[in-house]
Design a protein around this motif. Structure first.
Motif, PDB file in Angstrom:
ATOM      1  N   ALA A  94       0.828  -1.211   0.000  1.00  0.00           N
ATOM      2  CA  ALA A  94       0.000   0.000   0.000  1.00  0.00           C
ATOM      3  C   ALA A  94       0.861   1.259   0.000  1.00  0.00           C
ATOM      4  N   VAL A  95       2.093   1.154   0.482  1.00  0.00           N
ATOM      5  CA  VAL A  95       2.990   2.317   0.553  1.00  0.00           C
ATOM      6  C   VAL A  95       3.458   2.744  -0.841  1.00  0.00           C
ATOM      7  N   PRO A  96       4.085   1.854  -1.633  1.00  0.00           N
ATOM      8  CA  PRO A  96       4.454   2.269  -2.990  1.00  0.00           C
ATOM      9  C   PRO A  96       3.251   2.458  -3.907  1.00  0.00           C
ATOM     10  N   SER A  97       2.104   1.842  -3.582  1.00  0.00           N
ATOM     11  CA  SER A  97       0.909   2.063  -4.395  1.00  0.00           C
ATOM     12  C   SER A  97       0.522   3.540  -4.375  1.00  0.00           C
ATOM     13  N   PHE A  98       0.575   4.157  -3.202  1.00  0.00           N
ATOM     14  CA  PHE A  98       0.315   5.593  -3.107  1.00  0.00           C
ATOM     15  C   PHE A  98       1.367   6.373  -3.897  1.00  0.00           C
ATOM     16  N   ALA A  99       2.629   5.963  -3.739  1.00  0.00           N
ATOM     17  CA  ALA A  99       3.725   6.678  -4.405  1.00  0.00           C
ATOM     18  C   ALA A  99       3.546   6.715  -5.917  1.00  0.00           C
ATOM     19  N   LEU A 100       3.133   5.603  -6.509  1.00  0.00           N
ATOM     20  CA  LEU A 100       3.037   5.522  -7.964  1.00  0.00           C
ATOM     21  C   LEU A 100       1.883   6.351  -8.513  1.00  0.00           C
ATOM     22  N   HIS A 101       0.983   6.799  -7.655  1.00  0.00           N
ATOM     23  CA  HIS A 101      -0.114   7.652  -8.095  1.00  0.00           C
ATOM     24  C   HIS A 101       0.203   9.143  -7.898  1.00  0.00           C
ATOM     25  N   LEU A 102       1.424   9.438  -7.479  1.00  0.00           N
ATOM     26  CA  LEU A 102       1.842  10.822  -7.293  1.00  0.00           C
ATOM     27  C   LEU A 102       2.546  11.366  -8.533  1.00  0.00           C
ATOM     28  N   LYS A 103       2.574  12.678  -8.623  1.00  0.00           N
ATOM     29  CA  LYS A 103       3.371  13.374  -9.634  1.00  0.00           C
ATOM     30  C   LYS A 103       4.120  14.492  -8.921  1.00  0.00           C
ATOM     31  N   ILE A 104       5.424  14.612  -9.215  1.00  0.00           N
ATOM     32  CA  ILE A 104       6.224  15.693  -8.647  1.00  0.00           C
ATOM     33  C   ILE A 104       6.265  16.820  -9.669  1.00  0.00           C
ATOM     34  N   CYS A 105       5.666  17.935  -9.323  1.00  0.00           N
ATOM     35  CA  CYS A 105       5.582  19.069 -10.252  1.00  0.00           C
ATOM     36  C   CYS A 105       6.908  19.824 -10.290  1.00  0.00           C
ATOM     37  N   ALA A 117      -5.841   6.596 -13.772  1.00  0.00           N
ATOM     38  CA  ALA A 117      -7.060   6.120 -13.131  1.00  0.00           C
ATOM     39  C   ALA A 117      -6.739   5.798 -11.674  1.00  0.00           C
ATOM     40  N   ASP A 118      -7.733   5.863 -10.813  1.00  0.00           N
ATOM     41  CA  ASP A 118      -7.500   5.611  -9.394  1.00  0.00           C
ATOM     42  C   ASP A 118      -7.552   4.108  -9.121  1.00  0.00           C
ATOM     43  N   THR A 119      -6.380   3.471  -9.199  1.00  0.00           N
ATOM     44  CA  THR A 119      -6.275   2.048  -8.871  1.00  0.00           C
ATOM     45  C   THR A 119      -5.434   1.858  -7.611  1.00  0.00           C
ATOM     46  N   MET A 120      -5.390   2.885  -6.767  1.00  0.00           N
ATOM     47  CA  MET A 120      -4.596   2.832  -5.548  1.00  0.00           C
ATOM     48  C   MET A 120      -5.132   1.750  -4.615  1.00  0.00           C
ATOM     49  N   ASP A 121      -4.239   1.171  -3.826  1.00  0.00           N
ATOM     50  CA  ASP A 121      -4.617   0.158  -2.851  1.00  0.00           C
ATOM     51  C   ASP A 121      -5.814   0.630  -2.017  1.00  0.00           C
ATOM     52  N   GLN A 122      -6.760  -0.287  -1.786  1.00  0.00           N
ATOM     53  CA  GLN A 122      -8.015   0.080  -1.141  1.00  0.00           C
ATOM     54  C   GLN A 122      -7.873   0.404   0.346  1.00  0.00           C
ATOM     55  N   ARG A 123      -6.711   0.183   0.915  1.00  0.00           N
ATOM     56  CA  ARG A 123      -6.518   0.590   2.303  1.00  0.00           C
ATOM     57  C   ARG A 123      -6.497   2.112   2.453  1.00  0.00           C
ATOM     58  N   TRP A 124      -6.287   2.804   1.341  1.00  0.00           N
ATOM     59  CA  TRP A 124      -6.301   4.265   1.350  1.00  0.00           C
ATOM     60  C   TRP A 124      -7.729   4.750   1.086  1.00  0.00           C
ATOM     61  N   THR A 125      -8.334   5.428   2.060  1.00  0.00           N
ATOM     62  CA  THR A 125      -9.633   6.045   1.829  1.00  0.00           C
ATOM     63  C   THR A 125      -9.439   7.404   1.186  1.00  0.00           C
ATOM     64  N   ALA A 126     -10.513   7.950   0.642  1.00  0.00           N
ATOM     65  CA  ALA A 126     -10.435   9.269   0.005  1.00  0.00           C
ATOM     66  C   ALA A 126      -9.989  10.334   1.010  1.00  0.00           C
ATOM     67  N   GLU A 127     -10.508  10.244   2.227  1.00  0.00           N
ATOM     68  CA  GLU A 127     -10.128  11.214   3.251  1.00  0.00           C
ATOM     69  C   GLU A 127      -8.652  11.110   3.592  1.00  0.00           C
ATOM     70  N   MET A 128      -8.146   9.882   3.718  1.00  0.00           N
ATOM     71  CA  MET A 128      -6.739   9.680   4.032  1.00  0.00           C
ATOM     72  C   MET A 128      -5.840  10.238   2.932  1.00  0.00           C
ATOM     73  N   LYS A 129      -6.213  10.017   1.690  1.00  0.00           N
ATOM     74  CA  LYS A 129      -5.393  10.504   0.576  1.00  0.00           C
ATOM     75  C   LYS A 129      -5.214  12.017   0.656  1.00  0.00           C
ATOM     76  N   GLY A 130      -6.316  12.714   0.914  1.00  0.00           N
ATOM     77  CA  GLY A 130      -6.252  14.166   0.947  1.00  0.00           C
ATOM     78  C   GLY A 130      -5.419  14.694   2.107  1.00  0.00           C
ATOM     79  N   GLU A 131      -5.679  14.195   3.313  1.00  0.00           N
ATOM     80  CA  GLU A 131      -4.960  14.723   4.479  1.00  0.00           C
ATOM     81  C   GLU A 131      -3.486  14.338   4.451  1.00  0.00           C
ATOM     82  N   PHE A 132      -3.210  13.124   3.968  1.00  0.00           N
ATOM     83  CA  PHE A 132      -1.819  12.696   3.958  1.00  0.00           C
ATOM     84  C   PHE A 132      -1.016  13.438   2.902  1.00  0.00           C
TER      85      PHE A 132
END
Length: 471
Positions: A94-105, A117-132
């Motif tokens: 779940a850790v690198p799954s989040f990483a691979l959905h990021l972009k460094i501007c 597309a949002d295929t991030m690991d399901q352990r990440w909720t929408a709320e968690m993604k935003g705050e983290f």
């Protein structure tokens, strides 16, 4: 607790040897690199205390990480990671799954990539993604992570150069034939992942499937970094398969959940000990392992003769559906290019499973196996606490060694073991606490007789009596 002799390692190495037989293939151009996003997330989870990100053996690198980021150990991004890890199980892939959905501007900010597309690991909720994401951006800037990452270029270069032989040994044409043409693929090296490897992928919004397995497994000896081809090549082949197999399982899961749960519950203890904690995850792994065996069969002329051993080895690890998947695949000759083409093969294999079928198959297989008696029976209670010797007496001479696994119950404190002179009786000494429930697996497939047979599996759960109060 496992200690295996050369003979007992033979079966576990069989698939590795079959896969490594193709290591002379010409280079196939698989990109191998480090990924700043993956390293960033790995550092955060390491500093948060996640066990799986604290097993890297490259000691100068880990010392560098720990020193550079020690001042930020209480940063809110790390505090969040610590909480997610404990409360939501956000660790491992779940850790690198989040990483691979990021972009460094260009300006050095992190955003979720709107081209994916949002295929991030399901352990990440929408709320968690935003705050983290907000906290991670602050950590990235305040720790000057990018500048630090640039200083690790010599390590990155050493790792990618050492890994090139393995990358060039993967037959990507087999994946194309089996699963369809790849749009894009790469291997990301991540030493902080320690002993773990993850078969990840992302989907672009225009439909491209990008395989991005994250591989660790680097060896470090006296300043030199290397990779063990015999150990790592099968891992790479395995992880590439995950990126195809997981989506197939996901799209069919509702139609086969009931039978998948049945198969999982039979071997729940041994699967959970390997971190395969539910029926869906077990199915991911089962289909991948069937695919890896198919890969081996396609690349080694002698593979067919070893097929029964390979299947038995997977079943001993709890993957009871591998045999059915391979048999269904053989009947239909189906490609697994997507949900529809995989439907008949996968559904037929899984939905044809039953506990009665498993028990009948197990009894048939056990007829020619090594049998044994022991002085503990499953469900026994009032076992005396203190030093206790488990005695296992086999029906024929064995190759000395020991392999006893954990269950969901506590594993007793191990003190030592010995074999009788005739190599038929194994004695294992434990120290038992009073009033306690223990469990252990006698891992029969890891025991070999001198005539080349393996032993039956047995799980034993027992309770100790309460301590005797002094008069």
């Amino acid at each position: 607790m496992k200690s295996n002799t050369h003979m007992k390692r033979h079966l576990s190495l069989t698939l590795t040897c079959l896969l490594c037989a193709i290591s002379s293939l010409a280079g196939n151009g698989i990109p191998v690199s480090f990924d700043e996003r993956v390293d960033l997330m790995s550092v955060v989870w390491r500093m948060a205390g996640a066990e799986e990100y604290n097993t890297c053996g490259i000691t100068p690198y880990t010392a560098n990480v720990d020193s550079a980021f020690a001042p930020y150990r209480e940063h809110r991004a790390i505090a969040m990671a610590r909480r997610y890890y404990k409360e939501r199980g956000v660790g491992y892939d779940a850790v690198p799954s989040f990483a691979l959905h990021l972009k460094i501007c260009d300006g050095g900010s992190l955003v979720l990539d709107d081209g994916l597309a949002d295929t991030m690991d399901q352990r990440w909720t929408a709320e968690m993604k935003g705050e983290f994401l907000k906290a991670l951006n602050d950590f990235y800037r305040s720790s000057n992570f990018h500048r630090w990452h640039l200083t690790t270029r010599p390590l990155q270069r050493s790792c990618t150069e050492a890994f090139s032989t393995i990358a060039n040994s993967v037959d990507m044409s087999w994946y194309e034939t089996t699963f369809g043409r790849l749009s894009d693929f790469c291997i990301t090296l991540c030493p902080l992942a320690g002993r773990n490897n993850y078969g990840l992928s992302v989907m672009t919004k225009d439909g491209r499937h990008v395989l991005s397995p994250v591989i660790s497994c680097a060896l470090y000896d006296n300043g030199s970094i290397s990779y063990d081809t015999q150990a790592v090549l099968p891992i790479v082949i395995h992880e590439f398969c995950h990126a195809y197999c997981n989506p197939i399982v996901d799209c069919l899961y509702d139609e086969m959940e009931e039978k998948a749960v049945t198969a999982f519950e039979i071997k729940q203890d041994i699967l959970s000990q390997q971190a395969y904690t539910n029926a869906r995850i077990m199915l991911y792994e089962s289909l991948v392992r069937a695919c890896v065996i198919r890969y081996a069969m396609c690349h080694n002329d002698n593979g067919a003769s070893l097929l029964p051993q390979l299947i038995a080895s997977e079943e001993s690890k709890g993957f009871l559906l591998v045999r059915d998947l391979l048999e269904a695949w053989e009947r239909h000759g189906a490609r697994l290019t997507g949900c529809d083409t995989a439907r008949q093969t996968v559904l037929e294999a899984v939905n044809g499973f039953s506990r009665d079928k498993y028990e009948a198959r197990r009894r048939e297989a056990e007829r020619d196996m090594v049998h044994y008696t022991c002085n503990l029976t499953d469900g026994q209670d009032n076992v005396p606490p203190g030093e206790f010797t488990l005695t296992v007496t086999f029906d024929r001479p064995m190759v000395p060694g020991i392999s006893i696994g954990k269950t969901r119950h506590d594993f007793p404190q191990f003190k030592g073991y010995s074999w009788s002179d005739d190599a038929r009786t194994l004695r294992v000494t434990f120290l038992l606490e009073p009033g306690h429930t223990y469990g252990l697996d006698i891992l029969g497939s890891k025991y070999s007789s001198t005539d080349g047979k393996t032993a039956v599996e047995r799980t034993v759960t027992f309770k100790t009596s309460a301590a005797v109060q002094p008069s």
